[in-house]
Motif scaffolding. Structure first.
Motif, mmCIF file in Angstrom:
data_model
loop_
_atom_site.group_PDB
_atom_site.id
_atom_site.type_symbol
_atom_site.label_atom_id
_atom_site.label_comp_id
_atom_site.label_asym_id
_atom_site.label_seq_id
_atom_site.Cartn_x
_atom_site.Cartn_y
_atom_site.Cartn_z
ATOM 1 N N VAL A 183 0.844 -1.199 0.000
ATOM 2 C CA VAL A 183 0.000 0.000 0.000
ATOM 3 C C VAL A 183 0.872 1.240 0.000
ATOM 4 O O VAL A 183 1.760 1.398 0.834
ATOM 5 C CB VAL A 183 -0.948 0.018 1.217
ATOM 6 C CG1 VAL A 183 -1.713 1.334 1.285
ATOM 7 C CG2 VAL A 183 -1.916 -1.145 1.163
ATOM 8 N N ILE A 184 0.594 2.118 -0.947
ATOM 9 C CA ILE A 184 1.266 3.401 -1.021
ATOM 10 C C ILE A 184 0.382 4.472 -0.405
ATOM 11 O O ILE A 184 0.834 5.306 0.362
ATOM 12 C CB ILE A 184 1.590 3.787 -2.483
ATOM 13 C CG1 ILE A 184 2.529 2.765 -3.104
ATOM 14 C CG2 ILE A 184 2.162 5.195 -2.554
ATOM 15 C CD1 ILE A 184 2.750 2.956 -4.591
ATOM 16 N N ALA A 185 -0.895 4.435 -0.765
ATOM 17 C CA ALA A 185 -1.816 5.463 -0.284
ATOM 18 C C ALA A 185 -3.240 4.931 -0.284
ATOM 19 O O ALA A 185 -3.598 4.057 -1.070
ATOM 20 C CB ALA A 185 -1.733 6.704 -1.169
ATOM 21 N N ASN A 186 -4.028 5.497 0.597
ATOM 22 C CA ASN A 186 -5.469 5.264 0.619
ATOM 23 C C ASN A 186 -6.087 6.560 0.108
ATOM 24 O O ASN A 186 -5.783 7.632 0.629
ATOM 25 C CB ASN A 186 -5.905 4.964 2.049
ATOM 26 C CG ASN A 186 -7.402 4.782 2.180
ATOM 27 O OD1 ASN A 186 -8.163 4.934 1.235
ATOM 28 N ND2 ASN A 186 -7.832 4.440 3.378
ATOM 29 N N ILE A 187 -6.925 6.465 -0.923
ATOM 30 C CA ILE A 187 -7.534 7.659 -1.502
ATOM 31 C C ILE A 187 -9.032 7.600 -1.213
ATOM 32 O O ILE A 187 -9.794 6.986 -1.966
ATOM 33 C CB ILE A 187 -7.302 7.751 -3.030
ATOM 34 C CG1 ILE A 187 -5.847 7.453 -3.409
ATOM 35 C CG2 ILE A 187 -7.776 9.095 -3.562
ATOM 36 C CD1 ILE A 187 -4.845 8.487 -3.011
ATOM 37 N N PRO A 188 -9.465 8.193 -0.119
ATOM 38 C CA PRO A 188 -10.880 8.085 0.239
ATOM 39 C C PRO A 188 -11.794 8.833 -0.737
ATOM 40 O O PRO A 188 -11.391 9.803 -1.372
ATOM 41 C CB PRO A 188 -10.954 8.699 1.629
ATOM 42 C CG PRO A 188 -9.687 9.415 1.846
ATOM 43 C CD PRO A 188 -8.695 8.955 0.831
ATOM 44 N N TYR A 189 -13.006 8.334 -0.827
ATOM 45 C CA TYR A 189 -14.040 8.985 -1.629
ATOM 46 C C TYR A 189 -15.065 9.549 -0.669
ATOM 47 O O TYR A 189 -15.405 8.927 0.331
ATOM 48 C CB TYR A 189 -14.713 7.969 -2.557
ATOM 49 C CG TYR A 189 -15.933 8.535 -3.253
ATOM 50 C CD1 TYR A 189 -15.791 9.404 -4.312
ATOM 51 C CD2 TYR A 189 -17.211 8.200 -2.829
ATOM 52 C CE1 TYR A 189 -16.898 9.938 -4.946
ATOM 53 C CE2 TYR A 189 -18.326 8.726 -3.458
ATOM 54 C CZ TYR A 189 -18.166 9.590 -4.512
ATOM 55 O OH TYR A 189 -19.263 10.130 -5.133
ATOM 56 N N ALA A 225 -12.172 14.891 -12.499
ATOM 57 C CA ALA A 225 -11.175 15.923 -12.167
ATOM 58 C C ALA A 225 -11.043 16.091 -10.656
ATOM 59 O O ALA A 225 -9.924 16.242 -10.142
ATOM 60 C CB ALA A 225 -11.535 17.247 -12.829
ATOM 61 N N ASP A 226 -12.174 16.052 -9.947
ATOM 62 C CA ASP A 226 -12.134 16.165 -8.488
ATOM 63 C C ASP A 226 -11.308 15.029 -7.881
ATOM 64 O O ASP A 226 -10.482 15.239 -6.999
ATOM 65 C CB ASP A 226 -13.545 16.107 -7.884
ATOM 66 C CG ASP A 226 -14.413 17.303 -8.230
ATOM 67 O OD1 ASP A 226 -13.876 18.360 -8.618
ATOM 68 O OD2 ASP A 226 -15.653 17.166 -8.105
ATOM 69 N N TYR A 227 -11.548 13.828 -8.363
ATOM 70 C CA TYR A 227 -10.877 12.669 -7.772
ATOM 71 C C TYR A 227 -9.413 12.583 -8.184
ATOM 72 O O TYR A 227 -8.551 12.262 -7.362
ATOM 73 C CB TYR A 227 -11.623 11.373 -8.128
ATOM 74 C CG TYR A 227 -11.250 10.250 -7.197
ATOM 75 C CD1 TYR A 227 -11.671 10.241 -5.873
ATOM 76 C CD2 TYR A 227 -10.455 9.206 -7.633
ATOM 77 C CE1 TYR A 227 -11.316 9.222 -5.012
ATOM 78 C CE2 TYR A 227 -10.098 8.177 -6.776
ATOM 79 C CZ TYR A 227 -10.529 8.186 -5.463
ATOM 80 O OH TYR A 227 -10.169 7.174 -4.618
ATOM 81 N N THR A 228 -9.118 12.874 -9.436
ATOM 82 C CA THR A 228 -7.703 12.835 -9.856
ATOM 83 C C THR A 228 -6.905 13.925 -9.140
ATOM 84 O O THR A 228 -5.710 13.735 -8.885
ATOM 85 C CB THR A 228 -7.548 12.942 -11.387
ATOM 86 O OG1 THR A 228 -8.228 14.084 -11.867
ATOM 87 C CG2 THR A 228 -8.087 11.692 -12.076
ATOM 88 N N ALA A 229 -7.553 15.037 -8.800
ATOM 89 C CA ALA A 229 -6.882 16.079 -8.010
ATOM 90 C C ALA A 229 -6.543 15.538 -6.623
ATOM 91 O O ALA A 229 -5.466 15.827 -6.075
ATOM 92 C CB ALA A 229 -7.756 17.317 -7.897
ATOM 93 N N GLU A 286 -2.709 15.068 -5.019
ATOM 94 C CA GLU A 286 -2.234 15.547 -3.717
ATOM 95 C C GLU A 286 -1.259 14.553 -3.080
ATOM 96 O O GLU A 286 -0.416 14.929 -2.294
ATOM 97 C CB GLU A 286 -3.422 15.760 -2.758
ATOM 98 C CG GLU A 286 -4.329 16.903 -3.120
ATOM 99 C CD GLU A 286 -5.588 16.941 -2.251
ATOM 100 O OE1 GLU A 286 -5.685 16.164 -1.265
ATOM 101 O OE2 GLU A 286 -6.487 17.741 -2.562
ATOM 102 N N LYS A 287 -1.408 13.307 -3.423
ATOM 103 C CA LYS A 287 -0.561 12.263 -2.840
ATOM 104 C C LYS A 287 0.560 11.843 -3.790
ATOM 105 O O LYS A 287 1.280 10.897 -3.513
ATOM 106 C CB LYS A 287 -1.416 11.050 -2.488
ATOM 107 C CG LYS A 287 -2.571 11.396 -1.561
ATOM 108 C CD LYS A 287 -2.748 10.377 -0.519
ATOM 109 C CE LYS A 287 -3.921 10.785 0.367
ATOM 110 N NZ LYS A 287 -3.918 10.137 1.610
ATOM 111 N N ILE A 346 3.393 8.935 -3.458
ATOM 112 C CA ILE A 346 3.326 7.794 -4.371
ATOM 113 C C ILE A 346 4.677 7.587 -5.048
ATOM 114 O O ILE A 346 5.186 6.469 -5.115
ATOM 115 C CB ILE A 346 2.192 7.986 -5.400
ATOM 116 C CG1 ILE A 346 0.831 7.904 -4.692
ATOM 117 C CG2 ILE A 346 2.278 6.969 -6.529
ATOM 118 C CD1 ILE A 346 -0.355 8.333 -5.544
ATOM 119 N N GLU A 347 5.286 8.661 -5.508
ATOM 120 C CA GLU A 347 6.584 8.565 -6.171
ATOM 121 C C GLU A 347 7.674 8.081 -5.218
ATOM 122 O O GLU A 347 8.502 7.236 -5.584
ATOM 123 C CB GLU A 347 6.971 9.911 -6.787
ATOM 124 C CG GLU A 347 6.128 10.277 -7.994
ATOM 125 C CD GLU A 347 6.392 11.687 -8.507
ATOM 126 O OE1 GLU A 347 7.418 12.289 -8.121
ATOM 127 O OE2 GLU A 347 5.568 12.175 -9.295
#
Length: 181
Positions: free
Chosen positions: A103-109, A117-121, A125-126, A130-131
């Motif tokens: 796991v790198i990140a949890n991207i909550p909805y 666009a909202d979600y890819t933004a 942010e992470k 991630i990199e």
């Protein structure tokens, strides 16, 4: 492919949010084309409708129906195992993972996200995290591969652990030189 994974756990027909998220964001052409450039997109859906196909009357089911029900049950058991491994507590749940599954990140909805666009933004942010984690995991994998190659090489080289006794050529006399006492 070496791409990170966008891993979505959903419950389309029972959780009240997954279907909304997928209709507004995850299943749009824009999202798929944008995200599939950098990620392998995976959705593990826990729809009750699909799971209901595992409940069959064994006494009247055909061999084919039993086989299909068993296959669906096995599929669900595997999805449940994966969900437990990632400690999924709510749906939809999205994780960005390495190709190896770390796991790198949890991207909550949440309900405020209305578009791709909202979600890819939110993912952007992470991006620094991630990199960094992706680079770290790649370095660890390379190191592990090197260690495995070294171990294989060491195992292939037979090093005697006990010297055979010498039966001839035993030297006698006095030691001379710098090491003599």
């Amino acid at each position: 492919k070496g791409k990170n994974i966008f891993l979505l756990f959903s419950g389309d027909d029972w959780d009240g949010t997954s279907k909304t998220f997928k209709d507004a964001v995850a299943n749009t052409d824009e999202f798929v084309s944008t995200m599939s450039k950098d990620y392998v997109l995976v959705n593990l859906d826990f729809s009750q409708t699909e799971y209901a196909t595992t409940n069959i009357d064994e006494s009247t089911a055909t061999k084919k129906e039993k086989k299909a029900a068993d296959a669906m049950k096995a599929k669900y058991e595997e999805k449940e195992r994966v969900a437990q491994m990632y400690n999924v507590e709510s749906y939809p749940a999205v994780y960005i993972t390495t190709p190896e599954g770390y796991v790198i990140a949890n991207i909550p909805y949440d309900e405020t996200i209305k578009t791709t666009a909202d979600y890819t933004a939110k993912i952007a942010e992470k991006s620094a995290d991630i990199e960094k984690v992706t680079a770290l995991v790649k370095a660890v994998v390379i190191c592990a591969e090197s260690c495995a190659r070294y171990s294989a090489l060491s195992a292939a080289t037979v090093i005697p652990t006990k010297l055979a006794p010498r039966t001839s050529g035993i030297a006698t006399g006095t030691v001379t030189g710098a090491g003599a006492k």
